[in-house]
Design an enzyme around this catalytic site. Structure first.
Site, mmCIF file in Angstrom:
data_model
loop_
_atom_site.group_PDB
_atom_site.id
_atom_site.type_symbol
_atom_site.label_atom_id
_atom_site.label_comp_id
_atom_site.label_asym_id
_atom_site.label_seq_id
_atom_site.Cartn_x
_atom_site.Cartn_y
_atom_site.Cartn_z
ATOM 1 N N ASP A 8 0.754 1.545 5.627
ATOM 2 C CA ASP A 8 0.431 2.926 5.317
ATOM 3 C C ASP A 8 1.356 3.334 4.066
ATOM 4 O O ASP A 8 2.808 2.881 4.033
ATOM 5 C CB ASP A 8 1.224 3.778 6.493
ATOM 6 C CG ASP A 8 0.980 5.355 6.182
ATOM 7 O OD1 ASP A 8 0.187 5.610 4.971
ATOM 8 O OD2 ASP A 8 1.350 6.111 7.033
ATOM 9 N N ASP A 103 -4.719 5.350 0.906
ATOM 10 C CA ASP A 103 -3.149 4.939 1.232
ATOM 11 C C ASP A 103 -2.986 4.346 2.382
ATOM 12 O O ASP A 103 -1.779 4.251 2.826
ATOM 13 C CB ASP A 103 -2.145 6.179 0.796
ATOM 14 C CG ASP A 103 -2.373 7.255 1.781
ATOM 15 O OD1 ASP A 103 -3.370 7.396 2.404
ATOM 16 O OD2 ASP A 103 -1.428 8.083 1.751
ATOM 17 N N GLU A 104 -3.962 4.133 3.277
ATOM 18 C CA GLU A 104 -3.622 3.527 4.550
ATOM 19 C C GLU A 104 -4.733 2.513 5.099
ATOM 20 O O GLU A 104 -5.857 2.975 4.670
ATOM 21 C CB GLU A 104 -3.101 4.446 5.862
ATOM 22 C CG GLU A 104 -4.135 5.616 6.000
ATOM 23 C CD GLU A 104 -3.710 6.359 6.972
ATOM 24 O OE1 GLU A 104 -3.207 5.671 8.057
ATOM 25 O OE2 GLU A 104 -3.607 7.701 7.035
#
Lengths: 352, 368
Positions: A8, A103-104
């Site tokens: 993350d 983003d993860e």
């Protein structure tokens, strides 16, 4: 036993903006829409979070909490480019990657022999590689299931790794507040609190029948989670199932004329998006959604071969007639067929 | 407005008429029934702006003329729940409808009759009489194939087609098509007349037709259909659209013909369907010399294989179908033997009685 890593990025959008603009260093920064036209915060950095600013908060309210907050307009193409770099790093370690957003992502490294097969070392190597390539920091959670990996990645944030190894799951969960469980929001937290349940350990003391009686199917889910049971696989499915665009209005609208002109604007950006991706001939469904001023969301959907504009307008019209209240947000989108499902059976149509 | 009526006289027509009430309640008055007393007749009307159903009931005893609308569901529930040994007395008082029977008293809200919309009076160009039962059968033999909430709005209904002395109904949802025809007593239309009756209109008309064995009168023009039966008048707007050319999709010149006992093949399909995919309902048919094998399996990898003796002497073939579509068609064919007219694995099957071609069922295959 599986080895799952949840990676993350730390305040991804805000971190990119801070990296690229020296003036933003060491100050409260958020990426999001302008407070003047009802924008919302997408990401806030840690300086801003100290003031209580968080994502999905109206920008106007964020500015009240933190008057010196600098709000930067999002530049999604830039974030996408960074995200692509990061994904390439993942691919060095495994091909079993399930991105959740820019983003993860979940990674399954069970079969990887890199770093002597240690998922912990792989996670560390990935974070190092990401920093080298982008000057951005990431946090990672390493464990035996998706759920635990995700909880763990939040544990030592920012720029930290947390490992919950095999056999440590229950000990880790014992102290974990139930509100950290995925899907347990304010309402559920309050309900559980009224049953004197704060931690997963306390939740584990409750019998399955009690949980199921109280919460239905969700009760079984809670029962499993607090025992660390989560058999979900990391699935690689990159086929896009839908494309949509939406907009929040500066002021609520209710007149049909305004709806129609906003609709046309959305339509042109949807068309642009479709040109970039799959094209229109594979479209199987179109839909319209509107959010009322009181945040109640309504959607209308129809089968459509191709992008049928008349049909979309008809759907919008029907929604407006059914729910004439002023609306704050409108969105339109299309859905593509689920290829996996199509394979199982395909009904042939009458050739009229 | 005031009248008195026996429960057994009021409830059946009340229930039948209230079927036309708008279920989504876009306009409050559409959830209401219009009650009107005039010259010793009580008329009850319901509408959803697309269809309208009304009934006239002769009143015995004293009455006061007048009209009003009241919530349909509540009035039906009240009248149905009464024991029936005492008459129901209805009285409009200060804008409230008082319903009293024995020691039970109810007071209902009302909306003025002026607000109740009525379908405009139109001139009908085509008229004919038909036995209610015949029309009911015609509808029953095709209505299951109507589409539901399809964007091709003209499929969400039933095509009625008149030509000479023939009346024909067609329904299709784009996957299967049902067609049935009967001969009328006389020539009623020199030229082809086509009318698409909306789905709800078809359903309510079918209910009305089962209420009596008398002949009914059908009236048609380009916008409306009206069915008058005894004391009932049912009117529906027609769907403004072009129904697909059904004749084009009826397969001609079958390459393969299967003949079977209807009950046996229907039961075999039903048995196989227990283990077919609950969503797609696909079954595989293997045709060989006088033998049919039906295969079904589901995502849990459970399997069914049913073998059946039939009459078949053409080339072997394998073809997939949605089993529900086959069973739906077999349910309404009433003869002992059925005939399947087949082409290849990608073309439709035409199912009919082996004795006559009054009803035809076309089902498109599935690729399994």
């Amino acid at each position: 036993m599986k080895k799952i890593i949840h990676v993350d990025m730390d305040c991804f959008y805000a971190a990119i903006e801070q990296r690229d603009d020296i003036h933003l260093a060491n100050t409260a920064v958020a990426v999001g829409g302008s407070p003047d036209n009802r924008g919302v915060i997408a990401t806030a950095n840690y300086e801003a979070r100290k003031f209580g600013v968080h994502s999905a908060m109206p920008s106007g309210y964020a500015r009240q909490l933190c008057p010196h907050l600098i709000i930067v307009k999002p530049d999604l193409s830039k974030y996408r480019a960074e995200s692509k770099k990061i994904r390439q790093i993942f691919h060095k370690y495994t091909n079993l990657i399930e991105p959740l957003s820019l983003d993860e992502a979940y990674l399954d490294t069970s079969d990887s022999e890199l770093c002597h097969g240690s998922a912990t070392w792989i996670a560390q190597a990935i974070c190092n590689d990401i920093f080298e390539a982008t000057q951005l920091t990431a946090s990672a959670g390493v464990s035996t299931s998706k759920f635990l990996a995700k909880v763990a990645s939040d544990w030592n944030k920012p720029n930290g790794i947390k490992v919950v190894g095999p056999g440590e799951e229950i000990k880790f969960l014992d102290k974990l507040p139930v509100k950290k469980l995925h899907g347990v929001g304010k309402v559920m937290t309050a309900k559980l609190e009224s049953m004197d349940i704060i931690t997963c350990k306390e939740l584990r003391a409750v019998e399955l029948s009690v949980l199921v009686q109280r919460f239905g199917k969700y009760g079984k889910y809670l029962y499993d989670l607090c025992r660390g049971i989560d058999n979900r696989q990391v699935t690689v499915d990159s086929t896009r199932k839908s494309v949509s665009v939406e907009t929040t209005f500066e002021q609520d609208i209710s007149e049909w004329q305004d709806c129609e002109s906003e609709f046309m604007k959305l339509l042109s950006s949807l068309s642009r998006r479709l040109e970039q991706s799959k094209g229109t001939d594979k479209i199987r469904k179109v839909y319209v959604k509107v959010k009322q001023a009181n945040f109640v969301l309504h959607t209308a959907e129809s089968i459509s071969i191709g992008l049928d504009i008349k049909l979309l307008i008809a759907l919008l019209k029907r929604l407006r007639e059914q729910y004439p209240e002023p609306i704050r947000l409108m969105g339109i989108g299309v859905k593509f067929p689920d290829l996996k499902r199509q394979k199982t059976a395909q009904q042939i149509n009458i050739p009229f | 407005m005031k009248f008195s009526i026996e429960q057994s006289v009021l409830v059946p027509p009340l229930q039948l008429v209230s079927g036309a009430v708008e279920k989504r309640q876009t306009l409050p008055v559409l959830a209401n029934l219009l009650l009107k007393v005039e010259s010793g007749i009580l008329s009850i009307t319901a509408t959803d702006l697309e269809i309208e159903m009304s009934v006239n009931i002769a009143l015995d005893g004293e009455y006061l003329e007048g009209d009003i609308t009241v919530p349909a569901r509540k009035l039906v529930d009240i009248c149905r729940s009464l024991s029936g040994d005492k008459p129901i007395n209805v009285n409009l008082e200060d804008g409230r409808l008082k319903v009293q029977s024995g020691r039970n008293r109810f007071s209902l809200t009302t909306i003025s009759a002026q607000e109740f919309p009525n379908i405009e009076d139109t001139l009908f160009t085509t008229k004919f009489d038909i036995a209610s039962q015949s029309l009911k059968d015609l509808i029953d033999r095709t209505q299951f194939a109507m589409a539901q909430q399809d964007v091709r709005y003209y499929l969400n209904g039933m095509l009625f087609e008149l030509e000479g002395d023939k009346l024909l109904t067609v329904a299709t949802d784009g996957h299967r098509l049902a067609l049935s025809k009967i001969e009328l007593k006389e020539v009623v239309a020199e030229e082809l007349v086509q009318a698409i009756v909306p789905r709800k209109g078809v359903m309510e008309a079918a209910k009305l037709l089962s209420s009596s064995e008398q002949d009914c009168k059908i009236e048609l023009n380009s916008n409306h259909i009206r069915i008058s039966l005894g004391e009932y008048v049912f009117t529906s707007k027609l769907v403004d659209g072009r129904f697909p050319d059904y004749d084009k999709v009826l397969p001609k010149n079958a390459e393969r013909i299967l003949i079977s006992n209807r009950d046996k093949i229907k039961d075999a399909f039903s048995r196989a369907s227990i283990l077919c995919n609950e969503k797609f309902r696909g079954v595989r048919l293997l045709l060989g010399n006088d033998k049919l094998t039906i295969h079904a399996n589901n995502p849990e990898q459970e399997e069914a294989e049913i073998e059946l003796d039939i009459s078949y002497s053409d080339k072997d073939m394998e073809i997939g179908f949605n089993v529900n579509y086959l069973v739906d068609a077999l349910n309404v064919i009433k003869t002992d033997e059925v005939k399947f007219n087949l082409g290849d694995a990608n073309s439709s099957v035409l199912i009919e009685s082996s004795e006559n071609s009054d009803s035809l069922y076309v089902v498109m295959p599935m690729r399994l």
